[in-house]
Design a protein around this motif. Sequence first.
Motif, PDB file in Angstrom:
ATOM      1  N   ARG A 177      42.488  32.264  30.145  1.00 20.41           N
ATOM      2  CA  ARG A 177      43.402  32.806  29.125  1.00 20.41           C
ATOM      3  C   ARG A 177      42.878  34.147  28.610  1.00 20.41           C
ATOM      4  N   LEU A 178      41.568  34.207  28.318  1.00 21.08           N
ATOM      5  CA  LEU A 178      40.985  35.438  27.791  1.00 21.08           C
ATOM      6  C   LEU A 178      41.080  36.588  28.784  1.00 21.08           C
ATOM      7  N   LYS A 179      40.884  36.279  30.062  1.00 23.21           N
ATOM      8  CA  LYS A 179      40.839  37.323  31.086  1.00 23.21           C
ATOM      9  C   LYS A 179      42.221  37.699  31.591  1.00 23.21           C
ATOM     10  N   ILE A 180      43.144  36.739  31.645  1.00 20.40           N
ATOM     11  CA  ILE A 180      44.417  36.963  32.324  1.00 20.40           C
ATOM     12  C   ILE A 180      45.631  36.808  31.415  1.00 20.40           C
ATOM     13  N   ILE A 181      45.719  35.678  30.704  1.00 22.28           N
ATOM     14  CA  ILE A 181      46.958  35.354  30.005  1.00 22.28           C
ATOM     15  C   ILE A 181      47.134  36.191  28.734  1.00 22.28           C
ATOM     16  N   TYR A 182      46.094  36.282  27.904  1.00 17.76           N
ATOM     17  CA  TYR A 182      46.212  37.053  26.666  1.00 17.76           C
ATOM     18  C   TYR A 182      46.502  38.531  26.923  1.00 17.76           C
ATOM     19  N   PRO A 183      45.861  39.168  27.893  1.00 17.60           N
ATOM     20  CA  PRO A 183      46.215  40.568  28.168  1.00 17.60           C
ATOM     21  C   PRO A 183      47.681  40.758  28.544  1.00 17.60           C
ATOM     22  N   LEU A 184      48.232  39.815  29.324  1.00 15.29           N
ATOM     23  CA  LEU A 184      49.639  39.941  29.695  1.00 15.29           C
ATOM     24  C   LEU A 184      50.556  39.738  28.495  1.00 15.29           C
ATOM     25  N   ALA A 185      50.176  38.783  27.621  1.00 13.80           N
ATOM     26  CA  ALA A 185      51.016  38.490  26.457  1.00 13.80           C
ATOM     27  C   ALA A 185      50.917  39.596  25.395  1.00 13.80           C
ATOM     28  N   ASN A 186      49.845  40.383  25.456  1.00 14.07           N
ATOM     29  CA  ASN A 186      49.637  41.460  24.476  1.00 14.07           C
ATOM     30  C   ASN A 186      49.401  42.782  25.199  1.00 14.07           C
ATOM     31  N   ALA A 187      50.289  43.087  26.132  1.00 14.71           N
ATOM     32  CA  ALA A 187      50.102  44.244  27.006  1.00 14.71           C
ATOM     33  C   ALA A 187      49.960  45.545  26.224  1.00 14.71           C
ATOM     34  N   GLU A 188      50.800  45.764  25.197  1.00 12.02           N
ATOM     35  CA  GLU A 188      50.767  47.019  24.461  1.00 12.02           C
ATOM     36  C   GLU A 188      49.448  47.181  23.707  1.00 12.02           C
ATOM     37  N   LEU A 189      48.962  46.082  23.145  1.00 12.83           N
ATOM     38  CA  LEU A 189      47.697  46.124  22.417  1.00 12.83           C
ATOM     39  C   LEU A 189      46.545  46.503  23.338  1.00 12.83           C
ATOM     40  N   PHE A 190      46.524  45.935  24.544  1.00 11.03           N
ATOM     41  CA  PHE A 190      45.463  46.242  25.494  1.00 11.03           C
ATOM     42  C   PHE A 190      45.551  47.692  25.958  1.00 11.03           C
ATOM     43  N   LYS A 191      46.784  48.160  26.176  1.00  6.45           N
ATOM     44  CA  LYS A 191      46.961  49.553  26.617  1.00  6.45           C
ATOM     45  C   LYS A 191      46.509  50.534  25.542  1.00  6.45           C
ATOM     46  N   ALA A 192      46.689  50.152  24.261  1.00  6.73           N
ATOM     47  CA  ALA A 192      46.270  51.029  23.174  1.00  6.73           C
ATOM     48  C   ALA A 192      44.773  51.284  23.217  1.00  6.73           C
ATOM     49  N   TYR A 193      44.025  50.328  23.728  1.00  6.98           N
ATOM     50  CA  TYR A 193      42.577  50.480  23.847  1.00  6.98           C
ATOM     51  C   TYR A 193      42.160  50.937  25.246  1.00  6.98           C
ATOM     52  N   GLY A 194      43.165  51.272  26.075  1.00  5.77           N
ATOM     53  CA  GLY A 194      42.865  51.733  27.420  1.00  5.77           C
ATOM     54  C   GLY A 194      42.330  50.662  28.328  1.00  5.77           C
ATOM     55  N   LYS A 195      42.667  49.411  28.008  1.00  6.95           N
ATOM     56  CA  LYS A 195      42.176  48.275  28.794  1.00  6.95           C
ATOM     57  C   LYS A 195      43.222  47.884  29.830  1.00  6.95           C
ATOM     58  N   ALA A 196      42.847  47.957  31.109  1.00  8.48           N
ATOM     59  CA  ALA A 196      43.790  47.622  32.178  1.00  8.48           C
ATOM     60  C   ALA A 196      44.045  46.123  32.217  1.00  8.48           C
ATOM     61  N   ILE A 197      45.261  45.768  32.612  1.00  7.19           N
ATOM     62  CA  ILE A 197      45.625  44.360  32.755  1.00  7.19           C
ATOM     63  C   ILE A 197      45.411  43.966  34.204  1.00  7.19           C
ATOM     64  N   GLY A 198      44.488  43.089  34.431  1.00  6.03           N
ATOM     65  CA  GLY A 198      44.185  42.683  35.811  1.00  6.03           C
ATOM     66  C   GLY A 198      42.710  42.366  35.923  1.00  6.03           C
ATOM     67  N   GLY A 199      42.196  42.441  37.130  1.00  7.95           N
ATOM     68  CA  GLY A 199      40.789  42.149  37.332  1.00  7.95           C
ATOM     69  C   GLY A 199      40.590  40.869  38.100  1.00  7.95           C
ATOM     70  N   GLY A 200      39.334  40.458  38.232  1.00  8.84           N
ATOM     71  CA  GLY A 200      39.042  39.334  39.103  1.00  8.84           C
ATOM     72  C   GLY A 200      38.161  38.278  38.469  1.00  8.84           C
ATOM     73  N   ILE A 201      38.414  37.045  38.834  1.00  7.77           N
ATOM     74  CA  ILE A 201      37.588  35.907  38.432  1.00  7.77           C
ATOM     75  C   ILE A 201      37.192  35.145  39.677  1.00  7.77           C
ATOM     76  N   LEU A 202      35.908  34.854  39.800  1.00  7.93           N
ATOM     77  CA  LEU A 202      35.413  34.045  40.908  1.00  7.93           C
ATOM     78  C   LEU A 202      35.044  32.669  40.376  1.00  7.93           C
ATOM     79  N   MET A 203      35.649  31.649  40.942  1.00  8.61           N
ATOM     80  CA  MET A 203      35.346  30.272  40.558  1.00  8.61           C
ATOM     81  C   MET A 203      34.483  29.638  41.643  1.00  8.61           C
ATOM     82  N   TYR A 204      33.440  28.931  41.225  1.00  8.01           N
ATOM     83  CA  TYR A 204      32.591  28.272  42.207  1.00  8.01           C
ATOM     84  C   TYR A 204      32.231  26.881  41.722  1.00  8.01           C
TER      85      TYR A 204
END
Length: 439
Positions: A177-204
């Motif tokens: 949620r912290l890495k993927i869902i919240y950024p999508l739900a708050n896209a404008e807020l993340f963009k205001a801080y120049g934070k890209a929406i996306g990235g990678g998570i490796l599960m092991y």
Amino acid sequence: MTFSDPVPALRDALRFSPDNVPLRLHLAETLLNRGEAEAAEPEYAEALRLAPENTAAKFGLARSLFQLGQFPPALKLLDALTQQSNPEAAWLSLHARVLLQTGDMTKAAQQFRKAAEQDESLKTSDLADQLAAVPVFGSVAPQSSDQSFAQRGEAIERPKLTFADVGGMEELKEQIRLKIIYPLANAELFKAYGKAIGGGILMYGPPGCGKTHIARATAGEIQANFIAVGLNDVLDMWIGSSERNLHELFDQARRNSPCVLFFDEADGLAASRSDFRQSDSRKVINQFLMELDGVEYSNEGVLILAATNTPWHLDSAFRRPGRFDRILFVPPPDQSARSAILRLLCKGKPVSDIDFDFIAKKTKDFSGADLKAVLDVAVERKLQEAMKTGRPQPLTTKDLTNAAQTVKPSTREWFSSARNYAIHANQDGTYNDILDYLK
């Protein structure tokens, strides 16, 4: 009729004739064929000491070492065996398996094809499936009218599965949620801080603990597209095709964002480049890194998840910021999660007041896949009863408890290997979660 164990008699015979090589080989093979590789290995080694040129001793020792996971010494023996004139199919086949474990996929495919020429039954083996797409020819990909996996629309899913359908894993869900869902739900807020929406998570973690399940549920949770990628979707026998397949998959995800791009068995595509002897494999890894970085194309809105059972085999470059910068341990489900998983598995089936918490207590260390096996065993037994009586009966607590006694938890073997890496190859603390879990 009962059968006596031949091993004690063979050991007694060897006490009277310790230099009898055929007798010692017979003992070693008996032990190996019943799964006792640790006991068989010294017997084969002694036979080889007594008869250094005995090919049966060399091959048997290689088989034992392979089963014990000691790949370098097994490879040395098999290199020598397969260099002889007219090597046997069994030697070539095992050589291919060991080469595959050490990362030399191209030579593994070459050896396997030689083996299959002698023994056609190998063409339908699991090894054939693993090596089907490995580049071995060194030729340029021919032009073809056939569309690639990524060009066909069938790769895209729109999962209805959500986190509510995933038993347990609350900490993992929150990290996603912290890495993927919240950024999508708050896209404008993340963009205001120049934070890209996306990235990678490796599960092991151990196999069968829900890594693929949680990846699909992530896409469903955010109503995003989902593309599941396996090794066969990327690797191709022609030089350059594997890299192109990777690019097309990323390109497809970019065109259909928001999109979860999920790589299963990521260690097959992202293994350490130092482990590969062939430059073709290194090129695929370099292409993967370039796509993750979004060098030529933006990955905005592309959410990349990957799963592996062996994170220690991944190239360290994949863990840099902007790539798989979150590495999350997916442990076996705890007691409450096992109870939740069992409830989900039994949904829609005839049951009679099952005490799921009681069964959860009886299934310590069971993975989600192990729990499904428990249910399958219980259902099969109920079906057998129903076919005799003509009346279906609901599943009970006793049915599932009895079934659980026949299923061994598959996670224990994984932890026996993972412990070594967590203790001896954990300078940056990546595997502290394993040590914490084992405590």
